[in-house]
Design an enzyme around this catalytic site. Structure first.
Site, PDB file in Angstrom:
ATOM      1  N   CYS A   1      37.721  44.012  34.926  1.00 32.03           N
ATOM      2  CA  CYS A   1      36.928  43.854  36.134  1.00 32.03           C
ATOM      3  C   CYS A   1      36.005  42.646  35.951  1.00 32.03           C
ATOM      4  CB  CYS A   1      36.110  45.123  36.364  1.00 32.03           C
ATOM      5  SG  CYS A   1      35.846  45.489  38.086  1.00 32.03           S
TER       6      CYS A   1
ATOM      7  N   CYS B   1      41.664  30.957  38.678  1.00 27.17           N
ATOM      8  CA  CYS B   1      42.005  29.540  38.768  1.00 27.17           C
ATOM      9  C   CYS B   1      43.120  29.214  37.770  1.00 27.17           C
ATOM     10  CB  CYS B   1      40.779  28.682  38.486  1.00 27.17           C
ATOM     11  SG  CYS B   1      41.120  26.919  38.559  1.00 27.17           S
TER      12      CYS B   1
ATOM     13  N   CYS C   1      39.257  33.384  35.272  1.00 28.91           N
ATOM     14  CA  CYS C   1      38.685  33.880  36.517  1.00 28.91           C
ATOM     15  C   CYS C   1      37.371  33.164  36.780  1.00 28.91           C
ATOM     16  CB  CYS C   1      38.416  35.381  36.418  1.00 28.91           C
ATOM     17  SG  CYS C   1      39.696  36.341  37.195  1.00 28.91           S
TER      18      CYS C   1
END
Length: 200
Positions: free
Chosen positions: A37, A45, A51
């Site tokens: 998470c 990306c 992330c």
């Protein structure tokens, strides 16, 4: 700040895809590529193979800005050479290999500059409104449904400060000195809180 996103039963959200299952704060999303998470997840990306989220959002925006500025500078520097070569296109003494390489490079830099400035414009729009890319897509893009209120927008200046930091003098620097918050709780838009209280 109290969380704004709850389960249907009104309890705190739990990320059921994470192992072990963890608390899923507002604006957090599960990234299947990272297997965890991510706080205030914007997107994954592929160019950075990471992330973009709460802790590196500023660096991503600056990366796009620096890349767009560098491409614009290359375009300015290359334009006189390209114009001179185009002006001499009928001259038989010109080396065609050099002309081809310069023309191809100039074309690629043009395309890259246009793409990067478009990307920078889009992420500047998101920055001003305090949206992540995922939230932008959830609200159906540039035409949100009637009555839509951005729950986390606090005005342009405070929205920019939420990502780039409190001190405008260091906004352009890749440092994280004055970023507020912890990525778990976010200040809510008073208009959204008012609309929620009226709906109850």
């Amino acid at each position: 700040y109290p969380p704004l996103e709850h389960t249907d039963e009104g309890s705190r959200r739990i990320c059921r895809k994470s192992s072990p299952q963890v608390y899923k704060p507002d604006r957090a999303h599960y990234c299947r590529l990272l297997g965890r998470c991510v706080l205030k997840m914007d997107h994954f990306c592929p160019w950075l193979n990471n992330c973009i989220g709460f802790y590196n959002h500023k660096f991503f925006v600056l990366f796009i800005f620096y890349a767009a500025a560098l491409c614009a500078l290359l375009l300015v520097i290359m334009t006189p050479t390209f114009a001179r070569l185009v002006g001499q296109i009928d001259d038989l003494s010109i080396d065609l290999k050099v002309e081809f390489r310069v023309s191809l490079t100039y074309l690629m830099v043009c395309l890259l500059t246009i793409g990067l400035f478009g990307f920078l414009g889009f992420h500047t729009y998101l920055l001003w409104l305090n949206y992540t890319t995922i939230e932008f897509l959830e609200k159906r893009g540039f035409n949100p449904p009637p009555g839509h209120i951005n729950r986390f927008s606090r005005g342009i200046c405070r929205n920019i400060q939420a990502v780039l930091g409190d001190n405008p003098l260091v906004w352009w620097l890749p440092v994280r000195w004055t970023c507020r918050g912890d990525g778990i709780a976010f200040e809510a838009n008073p208009a959204f809180i008012g609309a929620m209280s009226k709906g109850r």
